[in-house]
Design an enzyme around this catalytic site. Structure first.
Site, PDB file in Angstrom:
ATOM      1  N   MET A  30      -7.752  11.026   7.249  1.00  0.00           N
ATOM      2  CA  MET A  30      -9.140  10.795   7.659  1.00  0.00           C
ATOM      3  C   MET A  30      -9.291   9.384   8.229  1.00  0.00           C
ATOM      4  O   MET A  30     -10.402   8.883   8.380  1.00  0.00           O
ATOM      5  CB  MET A  30     -10.080  11.009   6.482  1.00  0.00           C
ATOM      6  CG  MET A  30     -10.051  12.453   5.974  1.00  0.00           C
ATOM      7  SD  MET A  30     -11.543  12.967   5.134  1.00  0.00           S
ATOM      8  CE  MET A  30     -11.599  11.815   3.793  1.00  0.00           C
ATOM      9  N   HIS A  37      -0.957   5.563   4.124  1.00  0.00           N
ATOM     10  CA  HIS A  37      -0.821   6.435   5.295  1.00  0.00           C
ATOM     11  C   HIS A  37       0.448   6.089   6.087  1.00  0.00           C
ATOM     12  O   HIS A  37       1.166   6.976   6.545  1.00  0.00           O
ATOM     13  CB  HIS A  37      -2.013   6.249   6.234  1.00  0.00           C
ATOM     14  CG  HIS A  37      -3.347   6.604   5.651  1.00  0.00           C
ATOM     15  ND1 HIS A  37      -4.343   5.673   5.458  1.00  0.00           N
ATOM     16  CD2 HIS A  37      -3.861   7.789   5.228  1.00  0.00           C
ATOM     17  CE1 HIS A  37      -5.414   6.266   4.962  1.00  0.00           C
ATOM     18  NE2 HIS A  37      -5.144   7.548   4.805  1.00  0.00           N
ATOM     19  N   ARG A 187     -11.341   4.279   0.535  1.00  0.00           N
ATOM     20  CA  ARG A 187     -12.588   4.055  -0.209  1.00  0.00           C
ATOM     21  C   ARG A 187     -12.570   2.741  -0.995  1.00  0.00           C
ATOM     22  O   ARG A 187     -13.633   2.313  -1.461  1.00  0.00           O
ATOM     23  CB  ARG A 187     -12.870   5.229  -1.148  1.00  0.00           C
ATOM     24  CG  ARG A 187     -13.280   6.489  -0.400  1.00  0.00           C
ATOM     25  CD  ARG A 187     -13.802   7.571  -1.330  1.00  0.00           C
ATOM     26  NE  ARG A 187     -14.433   8.655  -0.608  1.00  0.00           N
ATOM     27  CZ  ARG A 187     -13.860   9.822  -0.308  1.00  0.00           C
ATOM     28  NH1 ARG A 187     -12.605  10.059  -0.680  1.00  0.00           N
ATOM     29  NH2 ARG A 187     -14.509  10.751   0.379  1.00  0.00           N
TER      30      ARG A 187
END
Ligand code: AMP
Length: 283
Positions: A30, A37, A187
């Site tokens: 996302m 990632h 987040r």
């Protein structure tokens, strides 16, 4: 590195690669990329000839009142980071292309949807399974790379691949952590400096759980209670769950035996943070 936004263009690229005998690895994300990632991209390169990364904030996996609108986005920076790694295609489909008017088919991985994160996020895993299946159909990779950080997601997608007879090999990569143990997450960006310091207690608590399980003799409920107490002492009071489950089917552990997943979800400030570790019990 090529940037592709259109679904048909992505399919065409894949068709050509496959015709040339190239093996394709795929890393769905996302965005708002971090080292977690990027570690998936590096592993992907070792597994295949070509690497595709997608960046798509999937509205279908966010519930009402969740953080879809304010989820951090920085596609320019993501593209720069991906291009420095061994990424061949940076795939950025649009919401309108993936979910055109009239879209109504969803995928449900039965039994995984109402436990752990599924219990506090109704509909989340239907959204995840649906978008992953769609992306797999577009990218048609040989290998799919997911992170252990989202263990429930990886287990559910593994189940979906088997259940739907898909020719995709799943590789689950280890969780990349900050120096104090906090699992990297887009987040974490929501956290104030004080919340960021407190958040490190989540990993410390997982290690406490691991130690108690390894010592033997305790019951799952006792370990969970000790872990919850440790979180509260560290100022983390809004606990969604602390659970000890089987790594195979996420069923709650009745005894501390075999391969277990110890998982935590808690709210710190505006962020809902999740983390887990696998623990092999002594018996
Ligand atoms: P996200 O962008 O958060 O949806 O994550 C995209 C992929 O990266 C998922 O397979 C995640 O499990 C994985 N991932 C996210 N954070 C980490 C991390 N700290 N370490 C390893 N993999 C991660």
């Amino acid at each position: 590195m090529k940037t592709i936004a259109g679904i048909q263009s992505m399919k065409l690229w894949t068709r050509r690669q496959r015709a040339a005998g190239q093996k394709i690895a795929f890393v769905p994300t996302m965005g708002f990329l971090h080292e977690g990632h990027l570690s998936l991209l590096r592993r992907a390169r070792r597994e295949a000839d070509s690497v595709v990364m997608s960046v798509f904030v999937n509205p279908l996996q966010f519930g009402p009142g969740e953080d879809y609108e304010r989820y951090p986005r920085d596609t320019k920076k993501d593209r720069r980071l991906a291009s420095r790694e061994a990424c061949d295609v940076f795939f950025t489909p649009s919401v309108g292309d993936l979910y055109p008017t009239g879209f109504r088919t969803v995928v449900s991985v039965g039994g995984f949807e109402d436990v752990l994160c599924g219990a506090s996020r109704p509909g989340h895993f239907v959204g995840v399974a649906t978008v992953v299946l769609k992306l797999l159909n577009v990218v048609q990779p040989h290998v799919l790379l997911l992170g252990q950080k989202d263990a429930q997601q990886a287990i559910a997608i593994g189940r979906m691949l088997r259940d739907l007879d898909m020719d995709v090999r799943l590789i689950v990569c280890p969780t990349v952590r900050e120096p104090d143990g906090l699992a990297m997450s887009s987040r974490n960006n929501y956290l104030s400096p004080d919340e960021r310091r407190r958040a490190a207690a989540i990993y410390r608590t997982l290690l406490l759980g691991k130690r108690l399980i390894r010592e033997g003799g305790a019951r799952p409920g006792t370990v969970v209670s000790r872990m919850k107490a440790a979180l509260r002492e560290s100022g983390i009071t809004r606990i969604d769950y602390v659970s000890i489950v089987s790594v195979e089917d996420l069923a709650p552990a009745k005894a501390l035996k075999g391969n277990l997943l110890v998982a935590v979800a808690a709210r710190v400030g505006k962020a809902r943070l999740i983390d887990n570790i696998e623990v092999r019990a002594r018996t």
